[in-house]
Design a protein around this motif. Structure first.
Motif, PDB file in Angstrom:
ATOM      1  N   PRO A   1      56.174  11.337  39.751  1.00 50.24           N
ATOM      2  CA  PRO A   1      56.132  12.728  39.299  1.00 50.24           C
ATOM      3  C   PRO A   1      54.888  13.112  38.521  1.00 50.24           C
ATOM      4  N   MET A   2      54.190  12.119  37.979  1.00 48.40           N
ATOM      5  CA  MET A   2      52.961  12.414  37.251  1.00 48.40           C
ATOM      6  C   MET A   2      51.729  12.046  38.069  1.00 48.40           C
ATOM      7  N   GLY A   3      51.956  11.681  39.329  1.00 51.36           N
ATOM      8  CA  GLY A   3      50.818  11.336  40.172  1.00 51.36           C
ATOM      9  C   GLY A   3      50.201  10.017  39.801  1.00 51.36           C
ATOM     10  N   GLY A   4      50.996   9.119  39.204  1.00 49.57           N
ATOM     11  CA  GLY A   4      50.470   7.794  38.871  1.00 49.57           C
ATOM     12  C   GLY A   4      49.899   7.112  40.092  1.00 49.57           C
ATOM     13  N   ILE A   5      50.474   7.441  41.231  1.00 51.22           N
ATOM     14  CA  ILE A   5      50.015   6.872  42.496  1.00 51.22           C
ATOM     15  C   ILE A   5      48.570   7.288  42.789  1.00 51.22           C
ATOM     16  N   THR A   6      48.136   8.437  42.237  1.00 51.99           N
ATOM     17  CA  THR A   6      46.742   8.874  42.432  1.00 51.99           C
ATOM     18  C   THR A   6      45.787   8.013  41.619  1.00 51.99           C
ATOM     19  N   SER A   7      46.314   7.376  40.570  1.00 56.27           N
ATOM     20  CA  SER A   7      45.451   6.544  39.717  1.00 56.27           C
ATOM     21  C   SER A   7      45.065   5.246  40.406  1.00 56.27           C
ATOM     22  N   TYR A   8      45.856   4.859  41.428  1.00 59.36           N
ATOM     23  CA  TYR A   8      45.599   3.588  42.100  1.00 59.36           C
ATOM     24  C   TYR A   8      44.612   3.720  43.244  1.00 59.36           C
TER      25      TYR A   8
ATOM     26  N   SER B   1      42.187  11.416  39.041  1.00 59.50           N
ATOM     27  CA  SER B   1      43.532  11.107  38.572  1.00 59.50           C
ATOM     28  C   SER B   1      44.110  12.323  37.868  1.00 59.50           C
ATOM     29  N   THR B   2      45.393  12.570  38.100  1.00 60.84           N
ATOM     30  CA  THR B   2      46.052  13.687  37.412  1.00 60.84           C
ATOM     31  C   THR B   2      45.963  13.513  35.902  1.00 60.84           C
ATOM     32  N   PHE B   3      45.925  12.262  35.430  1.00 60.60           N
ATOM     33  CA  PHE B   3      45.931  12.019  33.990  1.00 60.60           C
ATOM     34  C   PHE B   3      44.629  12.443  33.310  1.00 60.60           C
ATOM     35  N   THR B   4      43.553  12.565  34.110  1.00 52.93           N
ATOM     36  CA  THR B   4      42.272  12.991  33.534  1.00 52.93           C
ATOM     37  C   THR B   4      41.858  14.360  34.066  1.00 52.93           C
ATOM     38  N   ASP B   5      42.794  15.046  34.721  1.00 47.18           N
ATOM     39  CA  ASP B   5      42.474  16.367  35.273  1.00 47.18           C
ATOM     40  C   ASP B   5      42.187  17.356  34.132  1.00 47.18           C
TER      41      ASP B   5
ATOM     42  N   LYS C   1      50.446  18.121  23.366  1.00 44.82           N
ATOM     43  CA  LYS C   1      51.198  17.153  24.163  1.00 44.82           C
ATOM     44  C   LYS C   1      50.235  16.342  25.016  1.00 44.82           C
ATOM     45  N   THR C   2      50.738  15.323  25.692  1.00 47.42           N
ATOM     46  CA  THR C   2      49.909  14.508  26.577  1.00 47.42           C
ATOM     47  C   THR C   2      49.940  15.095  27.994  1.00 47.42           C
ATOM     48  N   PRO C   3      48.957  14.761  28.821  1.00 50.99           N
ATOM     49  CA  PRO C   3      49.003  15.201  30.216  1.00 50.99           C
ATOM     50  C   PRO C   3      50.302  14.792  30.911  1.00 50.99           C
ATOM     51  N   ALA C   4      50.791  13.583  30.628  1.00 55.12           N
ATOM     52  CA  ALA C   4      52.045  13.139  31.240  1.00 55.12           C
ATOM     53  C   ALA C   4      53.199  14.050  30.846  1.00 55.12           C
TER      54      ALA C   4
END
Length: 293
Positions: free
Chosen positions: A189-196, A203-207, A219-222
């Motif tokens: 749901p957080m696109g962790g799969i995009t980090s791999y 990565s969604t986490f650095t978008d 809040k955090t991106p997650a």
């Protein structure tokens, strides 16, 4: 906003669950126990994950009553077919240490042998009728496959668990689910799969869009991504083995995104799938025997 979603058969499911995909068995007991301690009440696993037994142990170690925890698991393609799927239920229930499974899904559509898929789903219908499962559903079913399933079976799936995150939102799949009264539940749901994928810049986490919204809310991106799912009416099942992240991922009920923020996240969709194409799942490429309980 309620933390529960009512499924199409009246059963209530926690909107936010805890996933254990790729969590090693030796880490599963502790992570499930910690998730339940923090407040999660939905645990999602699968026969193919190889950690159902440890999920059951983690639930047992939590001290919570069985009725307080919503257990969701999935049958693997090797256990498709009517009799095979009934046996698959026995395997999963045995490993989990429960008599009743709250939500049982078919893990993949196995379009190359759809007769077996239909047989397995008919077994799910029987388990539902007999009270051995409280709700049934599917995972990774695309709209045309879902439509075909509905024409050949009697009970509409309560849930379709599919890859949904800001970079791959599958709006057509979500729309088809909604038209049939099927809840969309997001895996990755957080696109962790995009980090791999090896490209840290995507990565969604650095978008930057998600990052700016996160900063605005403290809040955090997650947390922003999980809030996006909840406000758009989806169930989401984040995973982590780190206690601080397990807790942070559940801390998403004290803020709200604006309509503009939701739209900005929606606009990030690239249409690029990170997981396998559902039609690529065949016995030849993905078959694996699921051990007995």
């Amino acid at each position: 906003m309620s933390h529960l979603i009512t499924l199409n058969n009246g059963v209530e499911i926690p909107a936010l669950g805890f996933g254990v995909f790729q969590t090693p068995p030796e880490q599963t007991v502790a992570s499930v126990t910690e998730a339940l301690r923090v407040g999660y009440r939905l645990i999602d696993t699968a026969a193919a994950y190889g950690n159902e037994r440890e999920v059951g142990e983690g639930i047992g170690a939590s001290g919570l009553d069985r009725s307080a925890v919503f257990i969701e698991t999935k049958l693997w393609i090797n256990d498709y077919g009517y009799d095979e799927a009934l046996r698959g239920f026995d395997k999963s229930a045995g490993k989990l240490g429960v008599e009743t499974i709250d939500l049982l899904l078919l893990h993949q559509p196995l379009t190359a042998d759809f007769t077996k898929t239909i047989g397995a789903y008919r077994a799910l219908e029987k388990l539902l009728a007999d009270g051995q499962v409280r709700a049934i559903g599917v995972s990774n079913f695309m709209p045309e496959v879902l439509a075909r399933l509905l024409t050949e079976t009697d009970v509409a799936p309560a849930v379709n668990q599919v890859e949904v995150h800001p970079y791959f939102a599958q709006p057509s799949v979500q729309q088809a689910n909604a038209e049939y009264g099927v809840l969309t539940q997001a895996w990755s749901p957080m696109g962790g799969i995009t980090s791999y994928a090896g490209d840290a810049g995507h990565s969604t986490f650095t978008d930057p869009v998600i990052g700016a919204i996160a900063t605005a809310h403290g809040k955090t991106p997650a947390q922003v991504m999980l809030r996006w799912h909840l406000q758009e009416g989806r169930s989401a099942i984040p995973k982590s083995v780190k206690p601080e992240r397990i807790a942070a991922n559940f801390d998403v009920f004290d803020f709200a995104l604006t309509a503009d923020e939701l739209a900005r996240i929606d606009a990030l969709d690239t249409g690029v799938r990170s997981g396998p194409e559902p039609d690529s799942i065949t016995m030849e490429s993905y078959g694996r025997d699921i051990p007995e309980a």
